[in-house]
Write a protein that holds these residues in place. Structure first.
Motif, PDB file in Angstrom:
ATOM      1  N   GLY A  68     -28.154  35.629 -11.859  1.00 28.65           N
ATOM      2  CA  GLY A  68     -28.309  35.941 -10.439  1.00 28.65           C
ATOM      3  C   GLY A  68     -26.971  36.141  -9.765  1.00 28.65           C
ATOM      4  N   TRP A  99     -31.673  40.619  -5.025  1.00 28.38           N
ATOM      5  CA  TRP A  99     -32.629  39.594  -5.452  1.00 28.38           C
ATOM      6  C   TRP A  99     -33.643  40.179  -6.427  1.00 28.38           C
ATOM      7  CZ3 TRP A  99     -33.917  37.546   0.148  1.00 28.38           C
ATOM      8  CH2 TRP A  99     -32.772  36.888   0.651  1.00 28.38           C
ATOM      9  N   ALA A 102     -31.860  40.733  -9.736  1.00 28.41           N
ATOM     10  CA  ALA A 102     -31.591  39.434 -10.360  1.00 28.41           C
ATOM     11  C   ALA A 102     -32.866  38.837 -10.952  1.00 28.41           C
ATOM     12  CB  ALA A 102     -30.991  38.479  -9.332  1.00 28.41           C
ATOM     13  N   ALA A 231     -32.601  32.476 -10.702  1.00 29.89           N
ATOM     14  CA  ALA A 231     -31.707  33.623 -10.536  1.00 29.89           C
ATOM     15  C   ALA A 231     -31.516  33.975  -9.060  1.00 29.89           C
ATOM     16  CB  ALA A 231     -32.254  34.822 -11.297  1.00 29.89           C
ATOM     17  N   ALA A 235     -27.862  34.245  -7.092  1.00 29.02           N
ATOM     18  CA  ALA A 235     -27.378  35.356  -6.264  1.00 29.02           C
ATOM     19  C   ALA A 235     -26.897  34.853  -4.907  1.00 29.02           C
ATOM     20  CB  ALA A 235     -28.495  36.390  -6.092  1.00 29.02           C
TER      21      ALA A 235
END
Length: 323
Positions: A68, A99, A102, A231, A235
């Motif tokens: 992420g 997002w 990821a 993840a 991020a």
């Protein structure tokens, strides 16, 4: 459950109130501290799905956390430089896009890791997930295109529609909103037929198999969903620090996520938030007094394991009543 619901609501309101008060007092650092709590609680919630409900003690979730983070860093870097990636895609500085990337990448890698790892159990499962995470860790170190072991800086924090994420309070609201949304989804999954089956598999997979339910697909689904949620937190964590490095893949990160869940209460809805808040506050308070603050954290963790196995939520709300 009314007592636990009240405590959960109080914790959610407290996490929101602290940065609002800090904003009025001009204490930017406190807002950043609250944001860190929200992000790490989100990562721990992802692991809590696999560990708390499914009994899957994964020591490799740092792999998904790092994925992420690198998704945020790489997409941002290409968006700023204009240099195209695969298929002519020039990157993005939009958080929703990051997002999505990821979550998809972590989900696919989690699927591959899960297919192999979930054929084992116990200490073998722990070691295989750790091995996969370390493989990805060393890959990141040997990836000079994106900084290698020096990591990758994010020049400008990625954006969210309608908000200025460079302002600490607005970035906190993004992290807080995603955490609350994920906790809501976790609650729905826990009370669903899938959640009931997952908890049944954790307790006795042989009995579950005897009634015609295959444990493997249930565990694999939980593992992949867990990877995707973790993840998302990675991020956000990269955007918080505006920097991503291979340390996000380190086994220390996996261990930290497990500690957060144990401190808060394994399988409890707000356990990850309670454990993360306690961890970050101890790190801030004890870290200001001694460089060896982890020693005192270890003592607290030992006391929780020996005398309060339900964690902070067990002490506050009593024994869990769900499956």
């Amino acid at each position: 459950m009314n007592r636990e619901v009240s405590i959960n609501a109080a914790m959610a309101l407290a996490l929101l109130a602290v940065p609002i008060i800090a904003l009025q007092m001009g204490q930017t650092f406190t807002i950043t501290l609250a944001t860190r709590i929200a992000i790490l609680a989100l990562a721990a919630t992802g692991l809590n799905l696999a560990l708390g409900l499914g009994g899957l003690v994964s020591f490799g979730h740092a792999a998904f956390f790092g994925i992420g983070g690198y998704a945020a860093g790489i997409l941002s870097a290409h968006a700023l430089s204009g240099e195209p990636m695969m298929f002519g895609f020039e990157g993005s500085q939009s958080m929703p896009v990051i997002w999505l990337v990821a979550a998809v990448v972590a989900g696919l890698i989690g699927l591959g890791i899960g297919v192999v790892s979930l054929r084992t159990s116990g200490v073998y499962f722990i070691m295989i997930t750790l091995a996969f995470a370390q493989m990805i860790f060393y890959f990141a170190i040997s990836w000079p295109a994106y900084g290698g072991e020096d990591g990758l800086s994010i020049a400008v924090r990625n954006g969210f529609p309608g908000l200025n994420t460079m302002r600490p309070m607005e970035f906190f609201l993004v992290a807080y909103g995603l955490l609350m949304l994920t906790l809501g989804l976790f609650s729905l999954m826990r009370s669903s037929r899938f959640g009931a089956a997952l908890q049944a598999v954790r307790q006795n997979d042989v009995r579950v198999a005897s009634i015609g339910i295959k444990p493997f697909p249930i565990r694999l689904t939980a593992f992949v969903l867990s990877a995707m949620i973790t993840a998302l937190a990675g991020a956000l964590y990269a955007d918080l620090n505006r920097f991503v490095s291979p340390s996000m893949f380190s086994w220390h990160m996996s261990g930290e996520l497990i500690v957060l869940i144990i401190l808060g209460g394994t399988g409890r809805l707000f356990g990850p938030l309670a454990g993360t808040a306690l961890y970050v506050i101890l790190e801030f308070v004890l870290g200001g007094m001694t460089e060896r603050w982890q020693f005192f954290l270890g003592l607290i963790l030992l006391a929780v394991v020996l005398f309060a196995r339900g964690g902070v939520m067990g002490l506050l709300a009593g024994k869990a009543r769900h499956g």
